[in-house]
Every structure is written in C-alpha cells, then in structure tokens.
Enzyme design. Structure first.
Site, PDB file in Angstrom:
ATOM      1  CG  ASP A 145      -1.601  -1.267   1.142  1.00 56.93           C
ATOM      2  OD1 ASP A 145      -1.393  -2.215   1.275  1.00 56.93           O
ATOM      3  OD2 ASP A 145      -3.041  -1.102   0.932  1.00 56.93           O
ATOM      4  CG  ASP A 172      -3.817  -1.275  -2.729  1.00 59.17           C
ATOM      5  OD1 ASP A 172      -4.204  -1.840  -3.927  1.00 59.17           O
ATOM      6  OD2 ASP A 172      -4.505  -1.101  -1.831  1.00 59.17           O
ATOM      7  CE1 TYR A 175      -1.996   2.644  -2.163  1.00 56.74           C
ATOM      8  CE2 TYR A 175      -4.371   3.332  -1.609  1.00 56.74           C
ATOM      9  CZ  TYR A 175      -3.115   2.533  -1.430  1.00 56.74           C
ATOM     10  OH  TYR A 175      -3.377   1.556  -0.415  1.00 56.74           O
ATOM     11  CG  HIS A 298     -10.154  -3.284   4.244  1.00 55.09           C
ATOM     12  ND1 HIS A 298     -11.014  -2.670   3.381  1.00 55.09           N
ATOM     13  CD2 HIS A 298      -9.016  -2.245   4.119  1.00 55.09           C
ATOM     14  CE1 HIS A 298     -10.636  -1.530   2.808  1.00 55.09           C
ATOM     15  NE2 HIS A 298      -9.384  -1.187   3.388  1.00 55.09           N
ATOM     16  CG  HIS A 325      -7.083  -4.428   1.651  1.00 54.50           C
ATOM     17  ND1 HIS A 325      -7.102  -3.140   0.712  1.00 54.50           N
ATOM     18  CD2 HIS A 325      -8.405  -4.691   1.988  1.00 54.50           C
ATOM     19  CE1 HIS A 325      -8.476  -3.318   0.214  1.00 54.50           C
ATOM     20  NE2 HIS A 325      -9.213  -4.188   0.844  1.00 54.50           N
ATOM     21  CB  VAL A 326      -5.551  -3.566   7.299  1.00 58.21           C
ATOM     22  CG1 VAL A 326      -5.576  -2.648   8.598  1.00 58.21           C
ATOM     23  CG2 VAL A 326      -6.987  -4.087   6.988  1.00 58.21           C
ATOM     24  CG  HIS A 327      -4.036   1.982   4.499  1.00 54.41           C
ATOM     25  ND1 HIS A 327      -4.775   2.789   3.906  1.00 54.41           N
ATOM     26  CD2 HIS A 327      -3.756   0.917   3.578  1.00 54.41           C
ATOM     27  CE1 HIS A 327      -5.140   2.676   2.543  1.00 54.41           C
ATOM     28  NE2 HIS A 327      -4.391   1.510   2.585  1.00 54.41           N
TER      29      HIS A 327
HETATM   30 FE   FE2 Z   1      -6.146  -2.283  -0.712  1.00 57.19          FE
END
Ligand code: FE2
Ligand code: NAG
Length: 434
Positions: A145, A172, A175, A298, A325-327
């Site tokens: 991410d 990710d 962006y 999520h 996915h989870v920041h």
């Molecule tokens: Fe994501």
C-alpha cells in the site's frame, strides 16, 4: 492507591502477552506532485527489475520515442557491457491517455550475489543492481500500500538504508486510481530502489481500475509490472511464484478467482506439488487482503478466500503469510482456522507503506488471542532468512530511525518443527484430488 497498583500490574501482564502500542500519530501527508514531463525521447524512465526464473532478471523501462530498441547491455564493471539481450515492447491506451513504450527485457544467466551495471535502450544513464544470493542468509524488505505521498518517500528512504536483497510488495502500488500519469510518477518515485533490487509485487484493489465493468481491469498494472508468471507455469500476471535462496514464495491474487474450480486454485495446487522443502525449506505466501486482521478496516473481506485456500496452504506447511490492504501493522501467532496452531502460519499485515488514504487507526477490542502486536503507523518490514531453520522478522516505523526495531521476532521453520512431515499425507490427499 491499591487499585492503581492493581491496574498497573494488570496492564503489565497484558503487555507481556499482547501489545497494542499507544502512540499519537501525526496527520497523513499529501500526495507528492512531481514534475512529470513527457519528453519525446528515448531516455529510459521508470526503470525497475524483477526476478524472472533461475539466474534471470527482467528489466522494465518506459520510453516516449517512436522507435527505441528493447535492448539491455550489462556487465560486472561500470561502463563495460560484456552482454546484451533484447526483449519485447508493449503499450496501452486508457480513455484519453496513451502510455509510452513499455519495454521488458530478460537478461541472464547472471551470477548470484553480484553487482551488475546496465544500460537500457542502447544509451542513457547507467544503472546498477545486485542479484540475490543462492544460499542463506537472504533478506526481504516488505511494504505494501505504498502510494506516492511524503510518507511513501520516508518509507522508501528507510528501506534504502537497510541491507536487503529483494523487495516484496503485497499489493496497492501507485494509487493512480484511474489517472494514468500517476503510474508514471510512481514509476519515477520508486526507480532509485526498484532499479537496484528486484521488486516482486502482487495486485491490490487499486490496481484494478476497470471502467464500468467493461474489461477485466489491471491493464496498466499488467503492462507495467510484468511478473514471472509464465516462468512459474501460471497463465495470469495476477498470481505466480518464485524461488530464491531456499525460499519458495507464492504471490496469490486476492482479485483473481480463487474458488476450488478456478485457474488460480489449480495453479496453486500444481505449484505446491513442485515445492521441495529440501531445496526450499521456507514457504512464504503473499496476497493483498489479510485473513487475520483485528483492525476495524476491511473486516471480513478476506474470509471467502481464506475459507477456500487456508486448508490447502496449512496442509502445505506455509511458514509466513504477508498481506496489505489495511493501512497498519499487525503480527499474529502461528494460527489456523481462527485459532492458534503450532503448525499454522504467522500472518503479518504490512499495508503501512504510506498512501494518501492515511492510517487505519481503529482496532477491535478485546484484541483476539492470536494477535500479538498491532499498531497504526507507517513503516516497513524486514524478513531475514538466517538459515534453513531460523528467520528474523522486524518492523521499522517511519517515525523512528531505521535501525530501531519497533517489533521483532525469531521464527523457526515448520520443517524444523516436524509440521511439514506430519502434514504430508493430508497435503497429498488435497493435491491428488481431481
Ligand atoms: Fe487495498
Ligand atoms: C541457524 O541460526 C540460528 C540463529 O542464529 C542458530 O541458533 C542456529 O544454530 C543456526 N542453525 C544452523 C543449522 O546453523
């Protein structure tokens, strides 16, 4: 007074078993704006490299000239290129945007653990990379991410300070979110690192970019970030595997079909059949959407994929699973089927690379028994396979100096604990099923 003492004692006991670090985060940082000029030149841009089968590396770069050759000249001393290889070109259009020429050239055979100097397209600046070692120890830098903000920059600066061999990215990347020249600025932002060490990536939701369900999506991602899927017998750039220095790494696709009848599931079975734990004692898996996640963000999104694939991966004795996915950052005990299990995998969420959406600050309470450490800070991980039985994982937050390890753990392999041998009949049963 006594109550205070009791509370203190209680919190100390909790701290010894599970940790949710308290830390007040600075606010998110803005997307960086790079001057990006599409000069009509054959000057290579956005150079990055990836592993492409044993002793081979794929060099990827973009040019904007009408004709520029897909050749890479390379050698082990600066300015002297003893070898040359020619590759292929692709490009794509997306609404009003047309990409430059995207060159992919595989070079090799290369020596292990060796610095090579190279040049793309027959001219332009010289770059250099180091090939991974053939044996332990080997170190992976891990950050998902990423995006392209001030935080991304600090994550990359930190990774640049550590000594590592291969970068792993569990989805990710840019962006860009449909704005295609942001893929170009991302390519420029990561070039200093990605041209020097192989970057092995898998897709996240931000790679999809499909308009009105007209296409399958991933057009830009697949064109720009070609991974060794053909080399690993897969028919999709969205999932593949690679082997390096005693580690078999499987990059799964959270956004490709994964049910039992899917191409991905069948490819995974075939790939696991090829794994030889004498050659690669460590088995590591990456995908974007975490299966063990106690952040509010999520929740449950990985459940379906987990229900299908976890039994197979557990039978195969996967040591470590890395997701994004989870920041935020989270590390679990060895788990399987929602519970601690000495033969299960350690799950690590490392979606804290620094994108524009900011951190996922809210956690579910109480902390699940399988969750050992969780914190919403930007940072990166380092996974060092020390030898066939021991690995060292550490997490480095951007707010501290790079050498500071905010979380760390020694991991012993499932081969050494006997789990892999114990599970072999179960694995055989699944792999041999039609
Ligand atoms: Fe994501
Ligand atoms: C592997 O590394 C660990 C940690 O440094 C060490 O304790 C162990 O003895 C090593 N094992 C072998 C077989 O070298």
């Amino acid at each position: 007074m006594e109550l205070k003492l009791l509370l203190l004692l209680m919190s100390l006991t909790v701290a010894a078993t599970a940790t949710t670090a308290e830390y007040v985060r600075p606010p998110p940082r803005k997307t960086l704006h790079f001057p990006w000029d599409r000069k009509p030149s054959s000057q290579p841009q956005q150079v990055h490299i990836s592993l492409a089968g044993d002793k081979h590396i794929r060099v990827t770069w973009i040019t904007n000239a009408k004709s520029s050759p897909s050749i890479v000249e390379y050698g082990t001393s600066p300015g002297k290129y003893s070898s040359m290889a020619e590759g292929e070109t692709t490009s794509y259009s997306y609404l009003f945007y047309s990409s430059g020429k995207i060159h992919h050239t595989v070079i090799g055979p290369l020596e292990h653990d060796t610095v090579y100097f190279y040049r793309c397209g027959g001219g332009g600046p010289e770059f250099q990379f180091k090939t991974p070692p053939s044996q332990f120890p080997i170190t992976f830098a891990v950050a998902g991410d990423l995006g392209q903000t001030g935080w991304t920059k600090s994550t990359l600066d930190h990774i640049d300070l550590c000594k590592y061999d291969v970068h792993l990215l569990p989805g990710d990347l840019s962006y860009a979110d449909y704005i295609q020249n942001r893929w170009d600025t991302f390519g420029e932002l990561v070039q200093p690192l990605a041209s020097a060490r192989p970057w092995m990536v898998t897709e996240g939701n931000h790679e999809k970019e499909n308009i009105l369900l007209l296409e399958d999506g991933f057009e830009s991602y697949n064109a720009r970030w070609k991974m060794p899927f053909e080399e690993s017998g897969s028919n999709s750039n969205l999932y593949y595997s690679f082997e390096v220095a005693g580690v078999h790494t499987i990059m799964l696709g959270s956004y490709a079909y994964y049910d039992e009848y899917s191409d991905q599931y069948n490819w995974l079975k075939a790939d696991l059949l090829k794994v030889d734990r004498k050659r690669t004692p460590w088995l590591v898996v990456l995908f974007h959407v975490p299966w063990y996640n106690s952040n509010e963000a999520h929740q449950g999104e990985g459940d379906e994929m987990m229900a299908t694939m976890e039994p197979l991966l557990h039978a195969a004795g996967v040591d470590i699973m890395l997701a994004g996915h989870v920041h935020a950052y989270e590390r679990t005990k060895r788990v399987y089927n929602g519970k601690s299990d000495p033969c299960g995998a350690i799950h690590i969420t490392i979606g804290d690379g620094g994108n524009k959406e900011g951190l996922a600050q809210r956690y579910k309470n109480p902390q699940p028994e399988w969750s050992i450490f969780r914190e919403a800070s930007f940072g990166h991980g380092e996974l060092k396979m020390v030898n066939s039985t021991h690995a060292f994982w550490s997490w480095h937050r951007n707010d501290d100096d790079e050498p500071v390890r905010s979380d760390q753990v020694w991991i012993t392999s499932l081969v050494s604990s006997g789990c892999v041998a114990e599970k072999r009949p179960e694995l055989r049963k699944i792999l041999m099923a039609p």
